[in-house]
Design an enzyme around this catalytic site. Structure first.
Site, short mmCIF file in Angstrom:
data_model
loop_
_atom_site.label_atom_id
_atom_site.label_comp_id
_atom_site.label_asym_id
_atom_site.label_seq_id
_atom_site.Cartn_x
_atom_site.Cartn_y
_atom_site.Cartn_z
N GLY A 155 10.76 -17.40 -9.24
CA GLY A 155 10.16 -17.35 -10.59
C GLY A 155 11.16 -16.53 -11.69
O GLY A 155 12.33 -16.19 -11.57
N ILE A 157 11.24 -13.28 -12.25
CA ILE A 157 12.03 -12.15 -11.81
C ILE A 157 13.15 -12.50 -10.82
O ILE A 157 14.17 -12.30 -10.92
CB ILE A 157 11.16 -11.09 -10.92
CG1 ILE A 157 10.15 -10.54 -12.24
CG2 ILE A 157 11.99 -9.79 -10.54
CD1 ILE A 157 8.92 -10.06 -11.46
N ALA A 238 8.48 -7.42 -3.96
CA ALA A 238 7.38 -8.35 -3.92
C ALA A 238 5.93 -7.52 -3.79
O ALA A 238 5.35 -7.11 -4.74
CB ALA A 238 7.52 -9.52 -3.29
N ARG A 239 5.63 -7.72 -2.49
CA ARG A 239 4.35 -7.03 -2.23
C ARG A 239 4.54 -6.62 -0.87
O ARG A 239 5.13 -7.33 -0.07
CB ARG A 239 3.24 -8.15 -2.43
CG ARG A 239 2.47 -8.20 -3.61
CD ARG A 239 1.88 -6.90 -4.31
NE ARG A 239 1.39 -7.02 -5.40
CZ ARG A 239 2.15 -6.53 -6.64
NH1 ARG A 239 3.16 -6.15 -6.51
NH2 ARG A 239 1.29 -6.75 -7.83
N GLU A 268 0.37 0.24 1.69
CA GLU A 268 0.82 1.40 0.82
C GLU A 268 -0.50 1.85 -0.06
O GLU A 268 -1.42 1.08 -0.24
CB GLU A 268 1.68 0.80 -0.12
CG GLU A 268 1.40 -0.15 -1.36
CD GLU A 268 2.25 -0.75 -2.02
OE1 GLU A 268 3.47 -1.07 -1.84
OE2 GLU A 268 2.33 -0.68 -3.38
N HIS A 286 6.91 1.98 -4.83
CA HIS A 286 6.32 0.77 -5.73
C HIS A 286 6.93 1.23 -7.12
O HIS A 286 5.94 1.29 -8.04
CB HIS A 286 4.86 0.63 -5.40
CG HIS A 286 4.52 -0.69 -6.03
ND1 HIS A 286 3.57 -1.43 -5.37
CD2 HIS A 286 4.85 -1.65 -6.94
CE1 HIS A 286 3.38 -2.88 -6.07
NE2 HIS A 286 4.31 -2.65 -6.85
N ILE A 287 8.04 1.13 -7.66
CA ILE A 287 8.41 1.69 -8.75
C ILE A 287 9.43 0.64 -9.51
O ILE A 287 9.97 1.23 -10.59
CB ILE A 287 9.17 3.08 -9.04
CG1 ILE A 287 10.29 2.83 -7.91
CG2 ILE A 287 8.26 4.35 -8.51
CD1 ILE A 287 11.33 4.35 -8.11
C1 8YV Z 1 2.92 -2.62 -11.19
C2 8YV Z 1 3.70 -4.60 -9.91
O1 8YV Z 1 3.29 -1.22 -11.56
O2 8YV Z 1 3.39 -5.68 -11.90
C3 8YV Z 1 3.32 -5.59 -10.80
O3 8YV Z 1 3.01 -6.82 -10.03
O4 8YV Z 1 4.00 -4.56 -8.71
C4 8YV Z 1 4.05 -3.32 -10.58
O5 8YV Z 1 4.77 -3.55 -11.73
C5 8YV Z 1 1.71 -2.27 -9.95
O6 8YV Z 1 1.33 -3.33 -9.37
C6 8YV Z 1 0.66 -1.30 -10.50
O7 8YV Z 1 -0.17 -2.04 -11.29
#
Ligand code: 8YV
Length: 329
Positions: A155, A157, A238-239, A268, A286-287
């Site tokens: 996508g 990113i 990603a996740r 997390e 997650h930054i």
């Molecule tokens: C967020 C993220 O900071 O945008 C996303 O999907 O994973 C991060 O940029 C996080 O999800 C908190 O909202």
């Protein structure tokens, strides 16, 4: 009548102040992460919610909060929102695409480089006082320039990471995605669309940028890791849940792959404790989107969506525009 919203987490004071000019706002200055019951309680009588990825908008919550008309996520990923359930109830949902693309790609690339070049691992050794002499193979890692960059999830990113790799580091780019890019998008990157098995076995550095869905759960597990090159690195921005973290910890321990960079984790902010014991994994909380400018842009976009949704205007980045215009009252 003034509409009422919940801003579920602490946000930039000026974004909060802007929301307060439009709505009666319940905020969360203490930045408590609400339990589901607390969230439901605070959403009673609210027309809208400004949420982060930590708040779950599911059927139970939607049914318990019938006045809710809009949920605006300060995140591009929206696996915390049951979108069909929102749509079925006429609740507008929105996310924050585009504004975080380049910042998140920078971070993904940095994490991949840190894993490949053993930056965290060597710094930790240095801090422990273990740097006593130069040696020919001390913290030798693997090259990034000229290597094969594999991207799972192409996508916005994913494409921004591919640009960095191809144009900045002379990398060969291969990718796998639900759909293939148009030739005009592939050509400037020299990107080659491959099946997942080819991606796994040809990538020197594999970066995960696909959205989470039940189908993507454990897309990378023991079997997939076993197909990767022993010298390869894996980066997940990603996740959590896309990688089987327990399987990854075993693979890193046994050097099935050489290193990993992880910004997201299953469950997390809890982490699989095995990951904490391994030297060859770079761990960040997650930054990937965390620069001040980008977080501001995300907050403002989430606020723009909420203001538009509740004042009868068109939100800039709705996920289910088919529910517009919203019913009120
Ligand atoms: C967020 C993220 O900071 O945008 C996303 O999907 O994973 C991060 O940029 C996080 O999800 C908190 O909202």
């Amino acid at each position: 009548m003034t509409q009422r919203i919940l801003v579920a987490r602490a946000i930039f004071p000026d974004t909060l102040a802007r929301l307060q000019t439009h709505f009666e706002v319940e905020s969360n200055a203490g930045d408590t992460v609400f339990t589901q019951a607390q969230l439901i309680e605070r959403l009673q009588g609210k027309d809208g919610a400004f949420i982060s990825g930590s708040e779950r908008i599911d059927t139970e919550l939607l049914d318990a909060c019938p006045t809710l008309r809009a949920v605006c996520n300060m995140a591009v990923g929206y696996n915390n929102i049951d979108l069909p359930a929102c749509t079925a109830r006429g609740v507008l949902a929105s996310n924050t695409p585009d504004v975080l693309t380049e910042t998140t790609a920078d971070f993904g690339f940095a994490l991949m480089m840190a894993a490949a070049r053993r930056i965290s691992e060597s710094e930790h050794a240095l801090r422990r006082g273990e740097w006593t002499k130069w040696s020919y193979d001390m913290f030798c890692g693997s090259d990034v320039h000229g290597a094969t960059l594999g991207i799972l999830g192409m996508g916005r990113i994913g494409q921004a990471i591919a640009r960095r790799g191809a144009l900045g580091f002379g990398m060969k780019v291969i990718y796998h995605n639900r759909s293939r890019l148009a030739p005009a998008q592939e050509a400037p990157l020299g990107a080659r669309y491959v099946d997942k098995a080819t991606l796994l076995c040809e990538a020197d550095h594999l970066v995960l940028v696909l959205p989470y869905s039940p189908a993507a759960h454990h897309a990378i597990g023991a079997a997939e890791l076993a197909q990767m090159k022993p010298g390869a690195t894996l980066t997940n921005i990603a996740r959590g849940g896309i990688v089987d973290d327990a399987a990854l910890a075993v693979a890193l321990r046994d050097r099935v792959i050489s290193a990993a960079g992880l910004d997201v984790f299953e469950g997390e902010p809890a982490l699989n404790p095995a990951l904490l014991t391994l030297p060859n994994v770079v761990l960040t909380p997650h930054i990937a989107s965390a620069t001040t400018a980008t977080r501001r842009a995300m907050a403002e976009l989430a606020a723009d969506n909420l203001i538009a949704a509740l004042t009868g205007a068109t939100p800039p980045t709705p996920l289910n525009p088919e529910v517009l215009p919203l019913r009120h009252g």
